[in-house]
Every structure is written in structure tokens, then in C-alpha cells.
Design a protein around this motif. Structure first.
Motif, PDB file in Angstrom:
ATOM      1  N   LYS A  82      39.667 -43.995  69.857  1.00  0.00           N
ATOM      2  CA  LYS A  82      40.410 -44.829  68.912  1.00  0.00           C
ATOM      3  C   LYS A  82      39.435 -45.788  68.227  1.00  0.00           C
ATOM      4  CE  LYS A  82      44.340 -47.936  68.625  1.00  0.00           C
ATOM      5  NZ  LYS A  82      45.433 -48.585  69.332  1.00  0.00           N
ATOM      6  N   TRP A  83      39.593 -45.974  66.920  1.00  0.00           N
ATOM      7  CA  TRP A  83      38.660 -46.776  66.129  1.00  0.00           C
ATOM      8  C   TRP A  83      38.914 -48.269  66.263  1.00  0.00           C
ATOM      9  CZ3 TRP A  83      39.008 -50.117  61.927  1.00  0.00           C
ATOM     10  CH2 TRP A  83      37.788 -50.429  61.316  1.00  0.00           C
ATOM     11  N   THR A  84      37.842 -49.021  66.398  1.00  0.00           N
ATOM     12  CA  THR A  84      37.843 -50.477  66.242  1.00  0.00           C
ATOM     13  C   THR A  84      36.548 -50.831  65.528  1.00  0.00           C
ATOM     14  OG1 THR A  84      36.669 -51.056  68.266  1.00  0.00           O
ATOM     15  CG2 THR A  84      39.051 -50.806  68.449  1.00  0.00           C
ATOM     16  N   GLU A  86      34.632 -53.284  66.048  1.00  0.00           N
ATOM     17  CA  GLU A  86      33.668 -53.896  66.963  1.00  0.00           C
ATOM     18  C   GLU A  86      32.908 -52.878  67.794  1.00  0.00           C
ATOM     19  OE1 GLU A  86      37.065 -54.776  67.113  1.00  0.00           O
ATOM     20  OE2 GLU A  86      36.804 -56.435  65.696  1.00  0.00           O
ATOM     21  N   ASP A  87      33.516 -51.730  68.086  1.00  0.00           N
ATOM     22  CA  ASP A  87      32.890 -50.703  68.928  1.00  0.00           C
ATOM     23  C   ASP A  87      31.976 -49.841  68.066  1.00  0.00           C
ATOM     24  OD1 ASP A  87      32.175 -48.636  70.605  1.00  0.00           O
ATOM     25  OD2 ASP A  87      34.224 -48.136  71.198  1.00  0.00           O
ATOM     26  N   THR A  92      33.246 -43.586  68.855  1.00  0.00           N
ATOM     27  CA  THR A  92      34.262 -44.304  68.093  1.00  0.00           C
ATOM     28  C   THR A  92      34.016 -44.201  66.594  1.00  0.00           C
ATOM     29  OG1 THR A  92      34.631 -45.841  69.892  1.00  0.00           O
ATOM     30  CG2 THR A  92      35.308 -46.590  67.711  1.00  0.00           C
TER      31      THR A  92
END
Length: 134
Positions: A82-84, A86-87, A92
Motif C-alpha cells: 500500500k502506498w504512502t 513517507e515509505d 511501496t
């Protein structure tokens, strides 16, 4: 940062700032550096994805005319996680899963005409700027 002669997400590194890119390079290689997309296309489950569909551009013998064909089938490239924003991990940020047919993606019937129009615009600009030679 990605080595220009690599594909399938190999050699891709996501950096927090431009100065971090330099430390990843080899003076004998050629690289592609792309600015991070702040609001990427996401699947319903939150994973980052991008569209891959087929385009054929045929140059006529006169070297002046071009014919563009697009094929409505293709694939979605999807990141494993799952995309964020910050990661910065590859799982990602890099869309390396290429097993989902684009025709199974619910938004595709609406997205395809927009993608096709975008390709037409890019090809017209390239022809107008003399970037394509027949």
C-alpha cells in the motif's frame, strides 16, 4: 534514480532529496531521474499503479505522415505494498507486479479515451517539433 538500460523495476532507487541521487551513480552508466509524483494513481486497495497499453506508430514512406494505432488491452503495473509518501521502499514506490489485465480494471473504459488522447497530443507535438523522422 534508474539505470537507463534496465527494466522491470531493477536498479530503481527512491531518494528523499536530489543530493541523495549522486551517491547511487556510477560514472560509466546513464541514468533516468524522475521527480516523485505527489498524488499517484492508486488501486482501490491503496497500492500505487500505472497503466501500460499498446501503441503502434507507423511512418508513411513520404516521411511526413504518421498513423497512430492504440490497442485497448494492456496491463496495470502495481506496487506490492500500500502506498504512502513517507515509505520510500521499493515495494511501496515501484510498480513491479504486472499480472493484472487492464481490461479487468473498472475505470479503464473511462480512462482509455483519455490515455489515447494523451498519446495523440504527444505524437502531434513530436511531429510538429521535428522530433520524429520517417
Amino acid at each position: 534514480v534508474k539505470e537507463a538500460d534496465r527494466n522491470w523495476g531493477t536498479s530503481v532507487h527512491v531518494c528523499a532529496k536530489p543530493s541523495d541521487c549522486i551517491g547511487l551513480t556510477n560514472p560509466d552508466a546513464t541514468y533516468v531521474v524522475q521527480q516523485h509524483i505527489k498524488d499517484p494513481l492508486l488501486m482501490d486497495d491503496g497500492r500505487k499503479c500505472h497503466i501500460k497499453f499498446y501503441v503502434l506508430l507507423v511512418g508513411h514512406e513520404d516521411g511526413e505522415r504518421w498513423h497512430l494505432y492504440t490497442y485497448q488491452d494492456g496491463y496495470l503495473s502495481i506496487s506490492p505494498n500500500k502506498w504512502t509518501p513517507e515509505d520510500l521502499s521499493k515495494d511501496t514506490q515501484v510498480t513491479i507486479i504486472r499480472s493484472e489485465r487492464i481490461t479487468d480494471w473498472k475505470p479503464w473504459p473511462t480512462a482509455y479515451p483519455k490515455c489515447k488522447a494523451g498519446v495523440v497530443k504527444i505524437i502531434k507535438k513530436a511531429v510538429g517539433d521535428g522530433k520524429l523522422e520517417g
